[in-house]
Scaffold this motif. Structure first.
Motif, PDB file in Angstrom:
ATOM      1  N   THR A  11      81.319  21.356 -51.551  1.00  0.00           N
ATOM      2  CA  THR A  11      79.896  21.032 -51.547  1.00  0.00           C
ATOM      3  C   THR A  11      79.523  20.218 -50.314  1.00  0.00           C
ATOM      4  O   THR A  11      78.431  20.363 -49.761  1.00  0.00           O
ATOM      5  CB  THR A  11      79.517  20.265 -52.830  1.00  0.00           C
ATOM      6  OG1 THR A  11      79.867  21.062 -53.967  1.00  0.00           O
ATOM      7  CG2 THR A  11      78.030  19.968 -52.876  1.00  0.00           C
ATOM      8  N   ASN A  35      78.749  22.528 -47.499  1.00  0.00           N
ATOM      9  CA  ASN A  35      77.396  23.085 -47.619  1.00  0.00           C
ATOM     10  C   ASN A  35      76.343  22.056 -47.215  1.00  0.00           C
ATOM     11  O   ASN A  35      75.343  22.384 -46.568  1.00  0.00           O
ATOM     12  CB  ASN A  35      77.139  23.544 -49.050  1.00  0.00           C
ATOM     13  CG  ASN A  35      77.718  24.917 -49.329  1.00  0.00           C
ATOM     14  OD1 ASN A  35      78.187  25.595 -48.415  1.00  0.00           O
ATOM     15  ND2 ASN A  35      77.695  25.335 -50.581  1.00  0.00           N
ATOM     16  N   GLN A  60      73.944  23.003 -44.243  1.00  0.00           N
ATOM     17  CA  GLN A  60      72.631  23.451 -44.701  1.00  0.00           C
ATOM     18  C   GLN A  60      71.603  22.323 -44.762  1.00  0.00           C
ATOM     19  O   GLN A  60      70.506  22.436 -44.214  1.00  0.00           O
ATOM     20  CB  GLN A  60      72.759  24.130 -46.068  1.00  0.00           C
ATOM     21  CG  GLN A  60      73.630  25.381 -46.009  1.00  0.00           C
ATOM     22  CD  GLN A  60      73.767  26.089 -47.343  1.00  0.00           C
ATOM     23  OE1 GLN A  60      72.854  26.072 -48.164  1.00  0.00           O
ATOM     24  NE2 GLN A  60      74.910  26.708 -47.566  1.00  0.00           N
ATOM     25  N   GLU A  61      71.934  21.235 -45.462  1.00  0.00           N
ATOM     26  CA  GLU A  61      70.984  20.124 -45.502  1.00  0.00           C
ATOM     27  C   GLU A  61      70.955  19.351 -44.181  1.00  0.00           C
ATOM     28  O   GLU A  61      69.915  18.859 -43.770  1.00  0.00           O
ATOM     29  CB  GLU A  61      71.319  19.156 -46.640  1.00  0.00           C
ATOM     30  CG  GLU A  61      70.600  19.445 -47.939  1.00  0.00           C
ATOM     31  CD  GLU A  61      71.356  20.431 -48.823  1.00  0.00           C
ATOM     32  OE1 GLU A  61      70.794  20.881 -49.817  1.00  0.00           O
ATOM     33  OE2 GLU A  61      72.518  20.731 -48.504  1.00  0.00           O
ATOM     34  N   SER A 115      81.522  26.840 -59.532  1.00  0.00           N
ATOM     35  CA  SER A 115      80.884  27.373 -58.323  1.00  0.00           C
ATOM     36  C   SER A 115      80.399  26.235 -57.439  1.00  0.00           C
ATOM     37  O   SER A 115      80.064  25.142 -57.917  1.00  0.00           O
ATOM     38  CB  SER A 115      79.707  28.282 -58.701  1.00  0.00           C
ATOM     39  OG  SER A 115      78.752  27.551 -59.459  1.00  0.00           O
ATOM     40  N   VAL A 116      80.360  26.515 -56.151  1.00  0.00           N
ATOM     41  CA  VAL A 116      79.980  25.490 -55.177  1.00  0.00           C
ATOM     42  C   VAL A 116      78.447  25.355 -55.157  1.00  0.00           C
ATOM     43  O   VAL A 116      77.723  26.353 -55.104  1.00  0.00           O
ATOM     44  CB  VAL A 116      80.478  25.874 -53.758  1.00  0.00           C
ATOM     45  CG1 VAL A 116      80.056  24.828 -52.742  1.00  0.00           C
ATOM     46  CG2 VAL A 116      81.992  26.029 -53.786  1.00  0.00           C
ATOM     47  N   SER A 117      77.978  24.127 -55.210  1.00  0.00           N
ATOM     48  CA  SER A 117      76.550  23.870 -55.143  1.00  0.00           C
ATOM     49  C   SER A 117      76.026  24.184 -53.738  1.00  0.00           C
ATOM     50  O   SER A 117      76.566  23.692 -52.750  1.00  0.00           O
ATOM     51  CB  SER A 117      76.243  22.411 -55.483  1.00  0.00           C
ATOM     52  OG  SER A 117      76.685  22.103 -56.787  1.00  0.00           O
ATOM     53  N   LYS A 118      75.006  25.008 -53.680  1.00  0.00           N
ATOM     54  CA  LYS A 118      74.466  25.397 -52.369  1.00  0.00           C
ATOM     55  C   LYS A 118      73.535  24.333 -51.817  1.00  0.00           C
ATOM     56  O   LYS A 118      73.388  24.195 -50.609  1.00  0.00           O
ATOM     57  CB  LYS A 118      73.728  26.741 -52.481  1.00  0.00           C
ATOM     58  CG  LYS A 118      74.682  27.899 -52.768  1.00  0.00           C
ATOM     59  CD  LYS A 118      73.924  29.221 -52.771  1.00  0.00           C
ATOM     60  CE  LYS A 118      74.886  30.387 -52.998  1.00  0.00           C
ATOM     61  NZ  LYS A 118      74.176  31.685 -53.002  1.00  0.00           N
ATOM     62  N   ASN A 119      72.863  23.610 -52.699  1.00  0.00           N
ATOM     63  CA  ASN A 119      71.921  22.594 -52.261  1.00  0.00           C
ATOM     64  C   ASN A 119      72.198  21.288 -52.957  1.00  0.00           C
ATOM     65  O   ASN A 119      72.418  21.252 -54.171  1.00  0.00           O
ATOM     66  CB  ASN A 119      70.477  23.029 -52.543  1.00  0.00           C
ATOM     67  CG  ASN A 119      70.102  24.290 -51.776  1.00  0.00           C
ATOM     68  OD1 ASN A 119      70.090  25.375 -52.336  1.00  0.00           O
ATOM     69  ND2 ASN A 119      69.816  24.155 -50.491  1.00  0.00           N
TER      70      ASN A 119
END
Length: 343
Positions: free
Chosen positions: A191, A194, A198-199, A336-340
């Motif tokens: 995470t 990501n 992403q952030e 599952s991996v947190s996308k946000n």
């Protein structure tokens, strides 16, 4: 007329009361330090394309590589894990030389994550010949140590932290982010990656110091505390806002600016206070708070007991046991991996 006069008298009395309270606050209220935010929004910047940041080593002294604040210095063990690659993040784990089990736990859990990640354990020198031999053997097996020529003690923590900066600047300048942790910490690396890409930004950031910031902490004076600081060492009653060193995420320019300032500053042995408090304040840097991204004690207990966490997270609580770290990794590895992260 009487009612109007009474109302006027009441208004005058109320105004006088407010003035008395204001005067009392100025002259008689306790001298309690108040942390005033310097910015109303984030001070860091995100790069939108490939960063051309280069550590300005030319601005350092000619003897800088072999100097650590006020010591002559050499790397006694030094693995060049970046080796001209371009990792997104270099993770530097402060560890006590004797903590073999804690290092093994990290290697077998969140430290296994290798996609665009490099990891090193940071240690100082030891006098015990048996321990020294075991550290050499461990490094031969895993090639994941960097060791400095100072003694590994509490009073040398600042040397250890500044050596971390030195390693990054001279031996892994390609890393976009630099993460510093302790060896009893859990990082949700899938995470986290990501979050960084992403952030934040896969190209890196500027002026970023992401940590669990702490304000208005009292200087400990008790002789019973291993963190006791004398008045001659630090005369103020309170420390500036700082980051407990168990989890820190730096951008490249923050690493360099703190390193350069530390190299010419008077030594203070509590690294968290000195580097992320005093020097951060001097350089007018800003702490970005990681508390919203840390799991609570109740959430940690739920995971250890086989339960679930209902929100994405980046880091665990500090001072975790090996069982807790393994429980968190088993949870992360099976979900599952947190996308946000930012909701």
């Amino acid at each position: 007329m009487t009612a109007k006069r009474n109302w006027s008298n009441f208004a005058v009395s109320l105004l006088a009361l407010f003035m008395v309270i204001a005067v009392w606050q100025v002259f008689y209220s306790p001298n309690i330090p108040v942390e005033i935010p310097r910015y109303t929004k984030s001070a860091y910047t995100l790069y939108t394309n490939t960063s051309n940041y280069v550590y300005p080593i030319d601005s350092l002294t000619e003897i800088d590589y072999n100097q650590l604040i006020d010591l002559n210095f050499t790397f006694q063990m030094n693995n060049l894990v970046c080796n001209e690659t371009s990792p997104l993040v270099l993770v530097m784990v402060h560890t006590s030389p004797k903590n073999f089990a804690k290092r093994r736990t990290i290697r077998e859990t969140w430290g296994r994550y290798r996609d665009k990640v490099k990891l090193l354990f940071v240690v100082g020198d030891v006098e015990n010949s048996t321990l020294k031999r075991k550290l050499i053997e461990e490094n031969q097996n895993y090639s994941d140590f960097t060791q400095g020529s100072f003694k590994d003690t509490y009073r040398n923590l600042t040397y250890k932290h500044v050596m971390l900066f030195k390693y990054v600047i001279y031996h892994c300048p390609e890393a976009r982010y630099i993460m510093k942790t302790d060896d009893d910490v859990f990082v949700n690396m899938p995470t986290m990656m990501n979050f960084l890409t992403q952030e934040l930004s896969p190209f890196g950031a500027g002026n970023l110091l992401f940590c669990n910031s702490r304000a208005n902490s009292r200087v400990l004076r008790s002789y019973r505390s291993k963190w006791r600081v004398s008045f001659s060492e630090y005369p103020a009653k309170n420390y500036p806002t700082y980051c407990p060193g168990w989890f820190l995420l730096y951008s490249q320019n923050v690493v360099f600016n703190l390193y350069k300032e530390a190299q010419k500053s008077k030594y203070f042995w509590i690294d968290d206070i000195h580097l992320t408090g005093t020097l951060v304040k001097k350089l007018n840097l800003v702490h970005e708070d990681s508390k919203p991204y840390m799991i609570s004690q109740d959430e940690l207990n739920d995971v250890v007991d086989g339960g679930n966490i209902t929100r994405p997270f980046l880091i665990g609580q500090p001072n975790l046991s090996e069982k807790q770290i393994r429980s968190l990794w088993n949870y992360v590895d099976s979900h599952s991996v947190s996308k946000n992260i930012i909701q």
